[in-house]
Write an enzyme that holds these catalytic residues in place. Sequence first.
Site, PDB file in Angstrom:
ATOM      1  N   SER A  77       0.845  -1.199   0.000  1.00  0.00           N
ATOM      2  CA  SER A  77       0.000   0.000   0.000  1.00  0.00           C
ATOM      3  C   SER A  77       0.876   1.243   0.000  1.00  0.00           C
ATOM      4  O   SER A  77       1.844   1.342   0.764  1.00  0.00           O
ATOM      5  CB  SER A  77      -0.938  -0.010   1.212  1.00  0.00           C
ATOM      6  OG  SER A  77      -0.220  -0.115   2.417  1.00  0.00           O
ATOM      7  N   MET A  78       0.517   2.201  -0.848  1.00  0.00           N
ATOM      8  CA  MET A  78       1.347   3.394  -1.039  1.00  0.00           C
ATOM      9  C   MET A  78       0.533   4.677  -0.952  1.00  0.00           C
ATOM     10  O   MET A  78       0.841   5.670  -1.609  1.00  0.00           O
ATOM     11  CB  MET A  78       2.057   3.305  -2.393  1.00  0.00           C
ATOM     12  CG  MET A  78       2.922   2.055  -2.551  1.00  0.00           C
ATOM     13  SD  MET A  78       3.883   2.006  -4.091  1.00  0.00           S
ATOM     14  CE  MET A  78       2.555   1.958  -5.307  1.00  0.00           C
ATOM     15  N   GLY A  79      -0.533   4.662  -0.176  1.00  0.00           N
ATOM     16  CA  GLY A  79      -1.326   5.873   0.028  1.00  0.00           C
ATOM     17  C   GLY A  79      -1.963   6.364  -1.259  1.00  0.00           C
ATOM     18  O   GLY A  79      -2.571   5.592  -2.008  1.00  0.00           O
ATOM     19  N   GLY A  82      -1.631   4.619  -4.634  1.00  0.00           N
ATOM     20  CA  GLY A  82      -2.272   3.338  -4.877  1.00  0.00           C
ATOM     21  C   GLY A  82      -1.541   2.184  -4.226  1.00  0.00           C
ATOM     22  O   GLY A  82      -1.058   2.297  -3.093  1.00  0.00           O
ATOM     23  N   GLY A  86      -7.194   0.876   4.483  1.00  0.00           N
ATOM     24  CA  GLY A  86      -6.373  -0.311   4.271  1.00  0.00           C
ATOM     25  C   GLY A  86      -7.121  -1.589   4.588  1.00  0.00           C
ATOM     26  O   GLY A  86      -6.940  -2.611   3.913  1.00  0.00           O
ATOM     27  N   ASP A  87      -7.969  -1.543   5.596  1.00  0.00           N
ATOM     28  CA  ASP A  87      -8.768  -2.714   5.947  1.00  0.00           C
ATOM     29  C   ASP A  87      -9.805  -3.008   4.862  1.00  0.00           C
ATOM     30  O   ASP A  87     -10.098  -4.173   4.573  1.00  0.00           O
ATOM     31  CB  ASP A  87      -9.458  -2.483   7.293  1.00  0.00           C
ATOM     32  CG  ASP A  87      -8.468  -2.111   8.379  1.00  0.00           C
ATOM     33  OD1 ASP A  87      -7.400  -2.750   8.443  1.00  0.00           O
ATOM     34  OD2 ASP A  87      -8.747  -1.176   9.148  1.00  0.00           O
TER      35      ASP A  87
END
Length: 318
Positions: free
Chosen positions: A226-228, A231, A257-258
């Site tokens: 995950s890269m905020g 994406g 994220g969940d």
Amino acid sequence: MGPPPGVVAVAFDPFVELTATVESFAAGRAGQARSVRSSARGKGLDVAAHMSVFGFPVTATGWICLDDRPVVDRFLDQRGIAGRFVPIGAGSRIRLNVVDPVDRRITVLELPGPRPEAGDVGRLADTLAELAPAHRWCILSGGLPPGVPDTVPRDLIRPLVAAGQRVLLDVPGAPFRAALDACPFAVKPNLDELGEAVGRRVCTEGEILAAVDELIGRGIGCVIVSMGADGAIFAEDGWRLHVRPPAVVVASTAGAGDAMVAGFVAGKLRDYGFEDCARLATAASVCALGRDAARPPDLRAIEAAMKDATVRVLAAGR
């Protein structure tokens, strides 16, 4: 024939979130709350809530303080989630948010509850062993309570993997690094966690892909980085995809994220191809960004958002 298409969501860190609205709040001065609301929160519970949107059976487990049970039970009942929690004693774990609408500030106070003991770890392992045959996936999420050894997620995962369970791991720090030895099917680190797992900083796309390849070489089946706002990179077998979400007005980043985890697993349970799993994960995350974390988006909104993600194929799988 495998187990039914259900999910066990392990909540290592459930807590009760109290949100009080207090105008012109100041430390050391009495104030009157205009409103107070409570909700059960924590990464594992958020995963369970987002997972329930997709209509698959979900059972939430983990450790729970006895005084938190009514709030957590209400949360589960409202979403049709089964609960098999391991009680760890009297008391309550509380996060108090004091919202000041005048100064537009939020003050957060953490009130820790009782700590799980060694016997509580064993009871959680026993509960997972009972639940696993009736569910296809097991998702472990969130930080560990204080005092719990970093090796606990690894030790919980090993028998699940040995029994053929598909496990997705989303825990931070040292527990994440230790659990890699148990070879869960999927992991979801952020960039910092990915770098810590391979022992070096990862910044460029090439560095990220090299680190992902290293984890897959260690026996991890799927890596989601995950890269905020940039994406996420999804990797499985020979596939390497960079999926970028559309621009969205962010109401809250909590739970995004969940939601991504839940969307990815839902795609797997729907037997989607890898790209569509990545699209569904991204759409679920984007829809979570647009609303309060306590209210997961509806399924139609998520499915409609799948087409809005931009997918760049970095490597094509077989």
